[in-house]
Design a protein around this motif. Structure first.
Motif, PDB file in Angstrom:
ATOM      1  N   LEU A 185       0.907  -0.996   0.008  1.00  0.00           N
ATOM      2  CA  LEU A 185      -0.103   0.036  -0.193  1.00  0.00           C
ATOM      3  C   LEU A 185       1.034   1.175   0.000  1.00  0.00           C
ATOM      4  N   ILE A 186       2.023   1.246   0.796  1.00  0.00           N
ATOM      5  CA  ILE A 186       2.960   2.476   0.669  1.00  0.00           C
ATOM      6  C   ILE A 186       3.485   2.483  -0.531  1.00  0.00           C
ATOM      7  N   VAL A 187       3.919   1.365  -1.078  1.00  0.00           N
ATOM      8  CA  VAL A 187       4.339   1.723  -2.475  1.00  0.00           C
ATOM      9  C   VAL A 187       3.696   2.063  -3.235  1.00  0.00           C
ATOM     10  N   ASN A 188       2.195   1.429  -3.428  1.00  0.00           N
ATOM     11  CA  ASN A 188       1.268   1.871  -4.221  1.00  0.00           C
ATOM     12  C   ASN A 188       0.763   3.414  -4.151  1.00  0.00           C
ATOM     13  N   ALA A 189       0.696   3.734  -2.897  1.00  0.00           N
ATOM     14  CA  ALA A 189       0.401   5.074  -2.699  1.00  0.00           C
ATOM     15  C   ALA A 189       1.474   6.005  -3.237  1.00  0.00           C
ATOM     16  N   LEU A 190       2.610   5.807  -2.873  1.00  0.00           N
ATOM     17  CA  LEU A 190       3.785   6.714  -3.552  1.00  0.00           C
ATOM     18  C   LEU A 190       3.623   6.674  -5.133  1.00  0.00           C
ATOM     19  N   ALA A 191       3.476   5.325  -5.598  1.00  0.00           N
ATOM     20  CA  ALA A 191       3.517   5.335  -7.267  1.00  0.00           C
ATOM     21  C   ALA A 191       2.184   6.292  -7.461  1.00  0.00           C
ATOM     22  N   ILE A 192       1.233   6.081  -7.030  1.00  0.00           N
ATOM     23  CA  ILE A 192      -0.066   6.983  -7.423  1.00  0.00           C
ATOM     24  C   ILE A 192      -0.159   8.302  -7.187  1.00  0.00           C
ATOM     25  N   LEU A 193       0.608   8.820  -6.123  1.00  0.00           N
ATOM     26  CA  LEU A 193       0.869  10.227  -5.923  1.00  0.00           C
ATOM     27  C   LEU A 193       1.919  10.779  -6.918  1.00  0.00           C
ATOM     28  N   TYR A 194       3.180  10.012  -7.178  1.00  0.00           N
ATOM     29  CA  TYR A 194       3.827  10.427  -8.227  1.00  0.00           C
ATOM     30  C   TYR A 194       3.382  10.501  -9.741  1.00  0.00           C
ATOM     31  N   GLY A 195       2.383   9.476  -9.932  1.00  0.00           N
ATOM     32  CA  GLY A 195       1.732   9.304 -11.272  1.00  0.00           C
ATOM     33  C   GLY A 195       0.672  10.479 -11.331  1.00  0.00           C
ATOM     34  N   LEU A 196       0.141  11.029 -10.193  1.00  0.00           N
ATOM     35  CA  LEU A 196      -1.053  12.017 -10.331  1.00  0.00           C
ATOM     36  C   LEU A 196      -0.244  13.411 -10.160  1.00  0.00           C
ATOM     37  N   LYS A 197       1.099  13.365  -9.985  1.00  0.00           N
ATOM     38  CA  LYS A 197       1.731  14.919  -9.595  1.00  0.00           C
ATOM     39  C   LYS A 197       1.332  15.717 -10.806  1.00  0.00           C
ATOM     40  N   PRO A 198       1.496  15.321 -11.934  1.00  0.00           N
ATOM     41  CA  PRO A 198       1.033  16.521 -13.083  1.00  0.00           C
ATOM     42  C   PRO A 198      -0.297  16.782 -12.965  1.00  0.00           C
ATOM     43  N   LEU A 199      -1.200  16.287 -12.507  1.00  0.00           N
ATOM     44  CA  LEU A 199      -2.540  16.695 -12.118  1.00  0.00           C
ATOM     45  C   LEU A 199      -2.237  17.981 -11.121  1.00  0.00           C
ATOM     46  N   ASP A 200      -1.712  17.798 -10.047  1.00  0.00           N
ATOM     47  CA  ASP A 200      -1.658  18.946  -9.234  1.00  0.00           C
ATOM     48  C   ASP A 200      -0.907  20.123  -9.825  1.00  0.00           C
TER      49      ASP A 200
END
Length: 467
Positions: A185-200
């Motif tokens: 979950l931690i790795v997945n959350a980091l991957a999601i946050l990194y993947g969605l960072k352009p949206l931010d």
């Protein structure tokens, strides 16, 4: 409750899916291990059973003899649940052979109907021994000599051994899966946050546009978001061109009508008084009407623009400064909170609406006028528009005679003047209402705390909450 954040949605879905998947996997592995342990336990009992069979014979005196050595100390310790028993069958009688762990105790034996033999003439069942142990029994019957003398062989094992083994394995398994799940979950959350960072980044760029700090979406966007950013920039450019074109057309129209109206007003001055007054009043009314519709056309062209932004305090200070010079005997107070309050409308529209209200207040006030600009409270947010928008409340109060409810309804009508002794065309409040409505706001009239009229404007504010 609906989740509005993409990051929260993806994290929630992956967390729920991972949790359910790990729980199902844990239960499945635990179940498979239990079945394997039970099958291994039964195979062990079967092997021990045939070890006992191979160790027992019938002696010359017709008695059972033998001393099975199964290599397990539990068969020698009392009340362990690990026993073996050899009992004679048929017409001959002899003492049975039992393991030291059983002693003089007896093992309950179900009927063949309750626990039938299988095709190998073996049967397996569970009973509770005299010591309260739950034991698994492996049983068979074997002919021992050529005279047909047979014996019943039983070997038991304590079921708690299997349960303890499965419990220990399940505990270790669940700990391992929990650790793996948390790590995943931690790795997945980091991957999601990194993947969605352009949206931010895109959201931050929109916030800058909304706040009037930028005119385009600027940033290094990935391939998936770049077309959207380009389309938004193109839409902003198109909107800007439409606004500029509308402003130019409004200016041209105003310029083309300015001269004819000015000529009519000049000619009205040299005409005889009754006819001159009629022409002058009609020309002034026409001038007000034209200006009102020109304002509406201009506002309609620009109201959807995200670039409209006016700092409230500087604009209102200029209006109050002018009103103080024009009305020396009247005291004007200004309150803006917070200091950096901004309104999502063009400066000239804000000045025209508030200016009209200040002129009306100064015309009827005895000695005091107050202008306040604050963030709108929860009860008025979303007035006439989306509740997600940010709203600003502007109020103009005076200490004049005020208006009754019936008079307020009349005052909002176009060209209606309740006091003919005061100068004006009667279009001021109507223009304020039209401009505020075009920006999806509203005008409210009531009696203020000083007893005079209180005009309250609810207008869209500038907010960074564009998500």
């Amino acid at each position: 409750m609906r989740i509005k954040s993409l990051t929260a949605r993806v994290l929630l879905l992956t967390t729920v899916w991972s949790t359910v998947a790990l729980v199902v996997i844990g239960l499945l592995i635990s179940t498979l291990y239990r079945k394997s342990a039970e099958r291994g336990f039964q195979d062990l009992l079967r092997a021990q059973l045939y070890n006992v069979i191979n160790s027992v014979t019938i002696g010359d005196q017709g008695a059972l003899s033998g001393s099975p050595q199964l290599g397990d100390l539990r068969f020698a310790q009392p009340k362990t649940g690990w026993y073996w028993v050899v009992e004679p069958l048929g017409t001959y009688t002899t003492a049975p052979l039992v393991s030291p762990s059983l002693g003089s105790a007896l093992i309950p034996v179900p009927s063949v109907v309750e626990a039938p033999f299988d095709k190998n003439y073996e049967r397996y069942y569970q009973v509770t021994d005299a010591s309260g142990n739950r034991v698994q029994v492996a049983e068979t019957e074997v002919v021992l000599d050529t005279d047909g003398r047979a014996a019943r062989f039983r070997v038991t094992g304590n079921v708690d051994v299997v349960e303890d083994d499965v419990r220990t394995f399940s505990h270790s398994l669940y700990l391992a899966l929990a650790g793996f799940g948390v790590g995943s979950l931690i790795v997945n959350a980091l991957a999601i946050l990194y993947g969605l960072k352009p949206l931010d980044k895109a959201r931050a760029a929109l916030e800058r546009i909304r706040a009037g700090e930028s005119e385009q979406l600027k940033g290094d966007f990935p391939r998936e978001i770049l077309p959207l950013a380009n389309e938004v920039n193109a839409l902003i450019d198109s909107n800007r061109r439409i606004v500029e074109r509308a402003r130019m057309q409004v200016g041209n129209l105003a310029h083309s009508l300015k001269t004819p109206i000015a000529v009519l007003l000049n000619e009205a001055r040299v005409l005889e008084k009754p006819h001159g007054e009629l022409v002058r009043s009609q020309a002034e009314s026409m001038q007000g009407q034209v200006q009102s519709y020109l304002n509406r056309a201009r506002i309609a062209a620009q109201r959807e623009s995200v670039l409209a932004r006016t700092e409230a305090e500087p604009a209102l200070e200029r209006l109050v400064r002018v009103m103080r010079r024009l009305n020396i005997e009247t005291e004007f107070d200004l309150v803006v909170s917070p200091p950096h309050l901004a309104v999502a409308m063009e400066q000239q529209d804000l000045e025209e609406t508030v200016g009209n209200l200040l002129e009306n207040a100064a015309r009827f006030a005895k000695s005091r006028v107050r202008l306040t600009a604050v963030e709108a409270g929860e009860e008025v947010k979303g007035a006439g528009a989306s509740a997600r928008r940010h709203w600003v409340e502007l109020a103009v109060e005076d200490d004049g005679p005020g208006l009754e409810p019936e008079q307020i309804r009349e005052a909002l009508k176009r060209g209606r003047r309740l006091d003919e002794s005061k100068p004006g065309t009667g279009l001021g409040l109507s223009i304020v209402t039209e401009i505020s409505n075009e920006y999806q706001g509203r005008l409210e009239l009531s009696r203020g705390e000083w007893g005079g009229l209180k005009a309250k404007l609810i207008l869209p504010g500038v907010t960074k909450d564009v998500a």
